[in-house]
Design an enzyme around this catalytic site. Structure first.
Site, short mmCIF file in Angstrom:
data_model
loop_
_atom_site.label_atom_id
_atom_site.label_comp_id
_atom_site.label_asym_id
_atom_site.label_seq_id
_atom_site.Cartn_x
_atom_site.Cartn_y
_atom_site.Cartn_z
N GLU A 237 0.83 -1.20 0.00
CA GLU A 237 0.00 0.00 0.00
C GLU A 237 0.87 1.25 0.00
OE1 GLU A 237 -3.95 -0.18 2.24
OE2 GLU A 237 -2.72 1.08 3.53
N CYS A 238 0.86 2.00 -1.10
CA CYS A 238 1.57 3.28 -1.21
C CYS A 238 3.06 3.11 -0.92
CB CYS A 238 0.92 4.33 -0.32
SG CYS A 238 1.34 6.03 -0.78
#
Length: 471
Positions: A354-355
């Site tokens: 995630e990111c």
């Protein structure tokens, strides 16, 4: 679920501002610290998506800090969390997001829904009588709001504070003036201005600063000199007290409002071990996301890539967001972990990156100076740092197992050959081929700039971590 009539009463305020950067996080943390060190149990909540402000509020209050948002987390979740907090807390503080009236679901909307008194923090460093005009406009723009008052921030002198106070049409709104807070008697102004320092994604988290508590105490000491900080706790004749700002908190009433329908949780992850990276490089984790995984039966195994930890024995891996670009050398040096993750992927075990977690898996990061730092190289692609935002705002991600709510916030772009499975979109909008955040698929890895709020769709999250879910 309790009925709406079973309310719990507790003093509470929503702390907002005319815009971002006014100092509402500092004031919220200072107020929490002031009352916590006086022995009161304080619960703090943050409006909207935020990973960094809650670190300060958690340190100040000594309690977990959850996000509340009428779209991302939903009304039922908001009501339930605040109702539960009211049952144990002496004081509830809710920090707003951006300006008071900003956003499709603004801080004002939340205050209106729950009956929260609003405290506006105004950076008054470059104004005098206009403070009163601004306060009047905020108070009357949405007349039905309940008001606690106005706090002038970054005030230079006592004379400056007097001018600000005299500008108010309603003198009862005056809650005092906060000066520039110094850390120590001889602290330079430059350090004063950076009481809660920032970097490109917002505030530096409290756990990254050795003097974080000293900073909070300095802010609390300054706030203690204001009418807000000196407000009485018990009711007294002709004297304002926190009892004037009590709110009746009720849980959601599912029977009365059919639109309130929180997602159901089942033991989809029972018996599954999920390894979660957690340290200064991977710190963007909502506590509610961990609670959601546990509620689905998952066993959580935390590890620190920065500390040189090995990958725990696991069935699935979560690499959350954070600041891996600031720790590229240390992360790249942990080659044993890189090899273990490569084996994990080769075995077809799921990875949710995630990111910042996605960034760390890429081949390298190009800084603003053009310098390239090597990363783990498990995903094909180069991450490019940039001065302008690459993505900001609420997002929804539609998967085969349903819709996940969340947000995006990053200053990088990814150049990659990975196929795009789908894209996120703005709330309620259709997916567009060139808009929103890409969801990349590379073997068993699913990666995106999208930050997911797991409780919005536990089934979809369980699917990301390898559970078989019927659509």
């Amino acid at each position: 679920m309790l009925a709406m009539t079973e309310t719990t009463r507790c003093p509470a305020i929503l702390i907002s501002a005319p815009a971002s950067g006014q100092g509402k996080t500092t004031v919220t943390a200072a107020l929490a610290r002031l009352h916590a060190r006086q022995g009161r149990k304080v619960r703090v909540f943050k409006c909207g998506p935020d990973f960094l402000d809650p670190y300060w509020h958690g340190l100040a209050s000594g309690a977990p800090v959850h996000s509340v948002d009428l779209w991302m987390t939903g009304e039922a979740d908001v009501r339930q969390r605040l109702h539960e907090a009211a049952q144990e807390a002496d004081l509830i503080l809710v920090e707003g997001v951006m300006g008071l009236f900003d956003g499709n679901f603004s801080a004002a909307d939340l205050a209106q829904l729950l009956g929260l008194p609003v405290l506006a923090v105004v950076d008054a460093s470059a104004m005098a009588g206009t403070f009163g005009a601004l306060a009047y406009g905020l108070q009357h723009y949405q007349p039905s709001l309940r008001w606690a008052g106005m706090l002038a921030n970054r005030v230079a002198t006592a004379h400056h504070a007097d001018m600000l106070q005299q500008g108010l049409r309603d003198p009862s709104l005056w809650l005092g003036a906060m000066p520039g807070v110094q850390l120590g008697e001889n602290a330079p102004k430059a350090r004063t201005a950076a009481l809660l320092p920032e970097r490109h994604l917002g505030l530096i988290a409290a756990h990254e600063l050795s003097d974080a508590m000293q900073r909070l105490d300095a802010a609390a000491d300054a706030l203690a000199q204001t009418p807000l900080g000196q407000r009485l706790w018990t009711a007294a004749e002709d004297a304002p007290s926190w009892q004037d700002w009590c709110v009746d908190f009720a849980p959601p009433d599912m029977a009365a409002d059919a639109s309130i329908d929180p997602p159901q949780v089942q033991p989809w992850l029972a018996g599954r071990r999920i390894a979660i990276a957690r340290d200064a490089a991977f710190s963007f984790i909502y506590p509610a996301n961990l609670d959601c995984l546990r509620a689905m039966g998952a066993e959580l195994r935390f590890f620190s890539p920065l500390a040189g930890d090995a990958l725990p024995t696991c069935d699935a891996l979560w690499l959350p967001g954070g600041y891996p670009e600031l720790h590229a050398q240390a992360l790249h040096a942990n080659q044993a972990l890189r090899e273990a993750m490569a084996e994990h992927v080769a075995e077809g075990k799921p990875v949710w990156a995630e990111c910042g977690g996605m960034l760390a898996l890429c081949e390298g990061v190009t800084g603003l100076d053009g310098h390239i730092q090597a990363m783990w190289g498990l995903l094909p692609g180069q991450v490019i740092m940039q001065n302008r935002l690459g993505g900001l705002g609420m997002q929804q991600l539609v998967l085969d197992t349903g819709l996940l709510r969340g947000h995006t916030f990053h200053y990088t772009r990814l150049e990659t050959t990975m196929p795009v499975s789908t894209r996120s979109s703005r709330p309620g909008a259709a997916v567009q081929p060139d808009r929103g955040e890409a969801l990349y698929a590379h073997g068993s890895v699913r990666a995106s700039y999208f930050h997911a709020w797991f409780p919005s769709n536990p089934a979809a999250v369980a699917g990301l971590f390898g559970a078989t879910i019927q659509a």
